[in-house]
Write a protein that holds these residues in place. Structure first.
Motif, mmCIF file in Angstrom:
data_model
loop_
_atom_site.group_PDB
_atom_site.id
_atom_site.type_symbol
_atom_site.label_atom_id
_atom_site.label_comp_id
_atom_site.label_asym_id
_atom_site.label_seq_id
_atom_site.Cartn_x
_atom_site.Cartn_y
_atom_site.Cartn_z
ATOM 1 N N PHE A 493 4.161 5.625 7.836
ATOM 2 C CA PHE A 493 4.604 3.679 8.034
ATOM 3 C C PHE A 493 4.171 2.397 7.217
ATOM 4 O O PHE A 493 4.955 1.692 6.576
ATOM 5 C CB PHE A 493 4.254 2.939 9.203
ATOM 6 C CG PHE A 493 4.539 1.664 9.700
ATOM 7 C CD1 PHE A 493 5.789 1.103 9.998
ATOM 8 C CD2 PHE A 493 3.631 0.677 9.339
ATOM 9 C CE1 PHE A 493 5.780 0.019 10.345
ATOM 10 C CE2 PHE A 493 3.269 -0.857 9.716
ATOM 11 C CZ PHE A 493 4.806 -0.763 10.187
ATOM 12 N N ALA A 494 2.822 2.650 6.833
ATOM 13 C CA ALA A 494 2.244 2.340 5.327
ATOM 14 C C ALA A 494 2.635 1.584 4.290
ATOM 15 O O ALA A 494 3.810 1.091 3.499
ATOM 16 C CB ALA A 494 0.780 2.139 5.261
ATOM 17 N N VAL A 495 3.609 3.214 3.526
ATOM 18 C CA VAL A 495 3.857 3.095 2.748
ATOM 19 C C VAL A 495 5.213 3.579 2.539
ATOM 20 O O VAL A 495 5.989 2.570 1.580
ATOM 21 C CB VAL A 495 3.588 4.674 2.102
ATOM 22 C CG1 VAL A 495 4.457 5.501 1.134
ATOM 23 C CG2 VAL A 495 2.442 6.074 1.873
ATOM 24 N N ASP A 496 5.649 3.100 3.650
ATOM 25 C CA ASP A 496 7.200 3.450 3.702
ATOM 26 C C ASP A 496 7.593 1.333 3.552
ATOM 27 O O ASP A 496 8.125 1.208 3.610
ATOM 28 C CB ASP A 496 8.484 3.398 5.102
ATOM 29 C CG ASP A 496 9.409 3.020 5.261
ATOM 30 O OD1 ASP A 496 10.120 3.755 4.180
ATOM 31 O OD2 ASP A 496 9.200 2.376 5.796
ATOM 32 N N TYR A 497 6.216 0.539 4.667
ATOM 33 C CA TYR A 497 6.863 -0.697 4.449
ATOM 34 C C TYR A 497 5.886 -1.475 3.096
ATOM 35 O O TYR A 497 6.829 -1.950 3.051
ATOM 36 C CB TYR A 497 5.466 -1.472 5.141
ATOM 37 C CG TYR A 497 4.710 -3.042 5.267
ATOM 38 C CD1 TYR A 497 5.779 -3.528 6.183
ATOM 39 C CD2 TYR A 497 3.776 -3.136 4.543
ATOM 40 C CE1 TYR A 497 5.524 -5.445 6.229
ATOM 41 C CE2 TYR A 497 4.158 -5.084 4.768
ATOM 42 C CZ TYR A 497 4.204 -5.736 5.716
ATOM 43 O OH TYR A 497 3.691 -6.705 5.583
ATOM 44 N N VAL A 498 5.852 -1.120 2.045
ATOM 45 C CA VAL A 498 5.204 -1.877 0.617
ATOM 46 C C VAL A 498 6.544 -0.790 0.517
ATOM 47 O O VAL A 498 7.198 -1.606 -0.521
ATOM 48 C CB VAL A 498 4.502 -0.923 0.237
ATOM 49 C CG1 VAL A 498 4.379 -1.305 -1.207
ATOM 50 C CG2 VAL A 498 2.739 -1.210 0.854
ATOM 51 N N ASP A 499 7.039 0.069 -0.043
ATOM 52 C CA ASP A 499 7.940 0.647 -0.954
ATOM 53 C C ASP A 499 9.215 -0.253 -0.751
ATOM 54 O O ASP A 499 10.387 -0.063 -1.750
ATOM 55 C CB ASP A 499 8.199 2.696 -0.553
ATOM 56 C CG ASP A 499 7.543 3.220 -0.889
ATOM 57 O OD1 ASP A 499 6.481 2.677 -1.885
ATOM 58 O OD2 ASP A 499 7.621 4.302 -0.799
ATOM 59 N N LYS A 500 9.545 -0.518 0.813
ATOM 60 C CA LYS A 500 10.839 -1.132 1.195
ATOM 61 C C LYS A 500 11.032 -2.862 0.858
ATOM 62 O O LYS A 500 11.805 -3.730 0.691
ATOM 63 C CB LYS A 500 11.671 -0.901 2.774
ATOM 64 C CG LYS A 500 11.677 0.424 3.209
ATOM 65 C CD LYS A 500 12.425 1.074 3.478
ATOM 66 C CE LYS A 500 12.384 2.564 3.905
ATOM 67 N NZ LYS A 500 13.152 2.754 6.307
#
Length: 846
Positions: A493-500
């Protein structure tokens, strides 16, 4: 029957005894489960979460922060291509006032527009009574008590640091919160700052500065490596608010100001020493709570405290810059300032300070917004700490220089972190990345060992309790898997939050902090280039953007443009119906204005897309003037053209600047539309639309015509008889040098030699081809002189076989060729002046 009763009683007794014996066992199992949860499951969760957090930081660092550091690196190429103005040398003529009370807003200047114009003129504006006396006194008492217990880590280094103290303020102190809220709630100050920086500007400094008796003068300086207006599209402009917390006389060290110097890059140290001022009201002092708004490009200094009976001068400093754009921000933080703010106070804006109790006081909200991780939907992002740190790491600015890294490591580096886990790099980027990798690697090993220990302890517990079973083993594995899955889900979730995020999108596509100008443009123009002078009219092409705010008026306050605008306004007032005049008369008015500029020793310079300045012909100058008159004489058209300029700027320098459609269709279409409006503007706009003439053809960007000699024949060709100015002349020696000229280059204090001027750049560096040396070199424009041939009897040094031999010119053989008598007795015949090294103070030998 009795036997049955006895058997029943025995069985009942056994059951009661078994139940009593199982109670302690159940209690033991409950305690064991709690201990298992607390000591094993929770601890395992925290260890896995630590590793996941470090992995997430590593992902962000390698994929984004490294790119951000690369994008924010300011090198020589960007210094040249990002020029929007020029490296301006100033003198006493640039001082806007010699009266210290002029820096105070007059009672008549009650509107934000009045304060805005005052700021543009002087670069210093004092707003009276921004902070109440009680609030200022309470904050002063807090600062004085804090000064007595400052640690090395808290103290901020200042120029002429002796008897001076500074430290960043924190909003957990109620007296700081009350002072900040009072400042941002001042209506006139707020609306003026919005005109200067746009809506909801970002805070980048919050500090207190104290000077006591014995503090010496600082040198006059500006808070940047150069005048930041030179890089309007690449560096955001900023304004500091200085508020005195006691009545401050000049002898107590009121801030020294050099008004009118916000555009000056160099040459003002001595001028400001002689003409600098210290703000004061009509009573002769800087009042308690009065706020000085200072353009950080303006030259200023901390003045000496020479009053033995005067109190310590305590000053609150809050600095704001334009809030970053949500998409495709190209502007970096100002370079060279002290960044006097705590790391957990980054990311906040003017509106956040208005409600500081809910935004800045709660520690968790403060940290999350400072790190750029979370904000409420009603809030705006300011400049977050990671972005600020990346810019300073990239360019080795205050707080992240290599020298500060050495000091940091000498003090032990990160507290509570063993030296074995800290990096060994020579730069902050290397040191921090290596430290992160070591911590991540250590955390990974801890995870592996703990999971293995976790399984062993669970199995050992089951064996010890004689309850080992396949079901129990599966239960342990399931518990372990659930904990791991929860941590993994949080990581994903944290990675996806930043990547998007928009921030990540911009960095991946090279849109954040990168130059909006193309490096390939540098060699596209080979015509004669000129270096601007204060009397020239500058036709700039890199301002007029929706997000530049005060910078959009930057060129208008250039001295040469001010003369031009005065001539324009004068003719508009005389010819009120300019747009209805015959074309021949409109042309004559434009010629008259151009002649007025030339009479003031001014040229018309156009900024080429390479950032260099090109002198344009009289015909082009009259066309530019005619269009400007057209815009100024029609209020509706002026608003339409302003909006078109914003759209053109978005197409040239905005996030979609590299799109094929922008380059091939949108940008040419907007240029053609603007040209059509200005060409057909003598007809009413409504009629123009009805005639169906809005058939816009796609045109290519046309370079200005080559400069032409301003001869008397050209000036005699007039349509009507109007007063005509004189033939222009250089305002001062060497002001009108341009590429292709033969020049003399200063070498040290005593010599100069012949060279050819290959290119004149707006950064103040000129490319010359020296005849005494192979290849080209960079020379400051102020070290160039117009070449004057040597004369008979002049002392020269002649380059012979790689060394200089002194001699005297005996005879001029032909143009550029001389006979020289050497001091050692030899004679050189027919020698070119290309190999002469001449003396600055020419000595005649007879």
């Amino acid at each position: 029957l009795n036997n049955r009763n006895d058997a029943f009683g025995l069985a009942k007794g056994q059951m009661y005894s078994k139940a009593n014996s199982e109670k302690p066992f159940k209690h033991g199992r409950a305690i064991a489960s709690i201990l298992h949860l607390v000591l094993l499951d929770t601890l395992l969760f925290l260890i896995l979460l630590t590793y996941a957090s470090l992995s997430w930081v590593h992902h962000v660092s390698t994929h984004y922060l490294t790119k951000q550091i690369e994008a924010a690196t300011w090198d020589a190429n960007r210094d040249l291509t990002d020029q929007c103005y020029y490296y301006r040398y100033c003198n006493v003529k640039d001082i806007s006032t010699n009266n210290a009370t002029d820096l105070y807003l007059s009672p008549e200047a009650s509107s934000p527009q009045d304060a805005y114009q005052h700021q543009l003129q002087h670069g210093f504006t004092v707003f009276p009574h921004v902070l109440s006396r009680d609030t200022a006194t309470n904050l002063r008492n807090f600062v004085n008590s804090k000064n007595q217990n400052l640690t090395k880590q808290e103290e901020i280094w200042l120029i002429s640091n002796e008897h001076r103290w500074s430290f960043p303020l924190g909003c957990e102190e109620q007296r700081v919160v009350l002072a900040v809220k009072e400042i941002v709630s001042n209506k006139l100050l707020k609306e003026t700052m919005q005109l200067l920086l746009g809506d909801d500007p970002a805070m980048i400094e919050l500090t207190a500065i104290t000077s006591a008796f014995g503090a010496g003068h600082q040198e006059f300086h500006h808070d940047g490596l150069t005048s930041l207006g030179q890089y309007a599209q690449g560096v955001s402009h900023s304004y500091s608010i200085f508020i005195m917390l006691q009545d401050t006389t000049p002898a107590m060290g009121a801030t020294g100001a050099c008004p009118g110097t916000a555009k000056c890059a160099d040459g003002l140290e001595k001028v400001c020493e002689e003409h600098g001022l210290q703000p004061q009201n009509s009573q002769g002092y800087w009042g308690t709570g009065d706020a000085l708004v200072m353009n950080m490009d303006s030259w200023h200094r901390g003045s000496a405290h020479t009053d033995p009976d005067g109190a310590d001068r305590v000053m609150l400093c809050v600095t704001f810059t334009s809030r970053p754009r949500d998409w495709g921000e190209t502007r970096q933080l100002p370079q060279g300032i002290s960044y006097s703010i705590r790391w957990d106070h980054y990311g906040f804006t003017w509106k956040d300070l208005e409600r500081a109790e809910t935004t800045l006081v709660p520690p968790m909200r403060r940290v999350l917004k400072s790190l750029g991780l979370y904000k409420r939907s009603s809030e705006n992002w300011g400049v977050d700490f990671p972005s600020s740190a990346c810019m300073r790491i990239a360019n080795e600015f205050m707080g992240f220089t290599n020298g500060e890294l050495k000091d940091f490591r000498k003090r032990g580096g990160f507290h509570l972190l063993p030296q074995s886990m800290q990096g060994e790099g020579n730069s902050w980027q290397e040191f921090l990345m290596e430290t992160l990798l070591r911590c991540k690697d250590f955390s990974k090993h801890v995870c592996i060992y703990f999971i293995a220990g976790y399984l062993v302890l669970c199995l050992f517990g089951m064996v010890l309790c004689r309850r080992f079973s396949l079901r129990g083993s599966l239960h342990t594995v399931v518990r372990l898997a659930v904990i791991g899955a929860v941590v993994l889900a949080m990581y994903v979730f944290a990675v996806d939050y930043v990547d998007k995020s928009q921030w990540a999108f911009d960095l991946k596509n090279g849109l954040r902090y990168t130059s909006p100008f193309s490096y390939k443009e540098l060699n596209e123009y080979t015509g004669p280039l000129a270096y601007p002078h204060r009397k020239d009219v500058l036709i700039a092409t890199r301002f007029k953007s929706r997000y530049l705010f005060a910078y959009n008026d930057y060129i208008g306050s250039h001295p040469g443009n001010q003369v031009w605008n005065e001539l324009l306004e004068d003719k508009i007032s005389v010819f009120a119906s300019y747009s209805e005049l015959l074309p021949v008369f409109r042309q004559a008015v434009a010629e008259y204005i151009v002649s007025g500029v030339h009479e003031n020793s001014g040229r018309f310079l156009y900024q080429h897309p390479t950032s260099h300045w090109v002198e344009i012909s009289d015909e082009d100058a009259m066309e530019v003037t005619r269009k400007e008159l057209t815009i100024k004489s029609n209020g509706i058209l002026r608003n339409v053209i302003e909006e078109l300029d914003f759209l053109i700027s978005d197409a040239k320098y905005g996030p979609l600047r590299t799109a094929t459609m922008t380059d091939n269709d949108i940008f040419p279409y907007l240029l053609d539309l603007k040209d059509l409006l200005l060409t057909k503007s003598h007809l009413p706009l409504e009629v123009e639309a009805l005639k169906g003439e809005a058939q816009f053809s796609v045109v290519s960007w046309k370079l200005p015509s080559p400069p032409k000699a301003l001869s008397s024949e050209i000036r005699s060709c007039r349509f009507v008889s109007l007063p005509v100015g004189k033939v222009p002349h250089e305002p001062e020696p060497n002001a009108w040098l341009r590429s292709g000229d033969v020049v003399s280059v200063r070498q040290g204090k005593h010599h100069h030699c012949k060279a050819k001027l290959k290119a004149v750049t707006s950064s103040g560096e000129s490319i010359v081809q020296q005849y005494l040396k192979e290849g080209r070199g960079l020379v400051s424009f102020k070290n160039l002189m117009r070449y004057v041939p040597p004369i008979v009897g002049e002392q020269v040094d002649v380059m012979i076989h790689g060394r200089f031999r002194p001699g005297v010119i005996m005879k001029e053989v032909s143009c550029g060729m001389y006979d020289v008598s050497l001091n050692d007795g030899g004679i050189l015949e027919n020698t070119s002046d290309d190999v002469f090294r001449r003396y600055v103070n020419v000595t005649q030998i007879t």
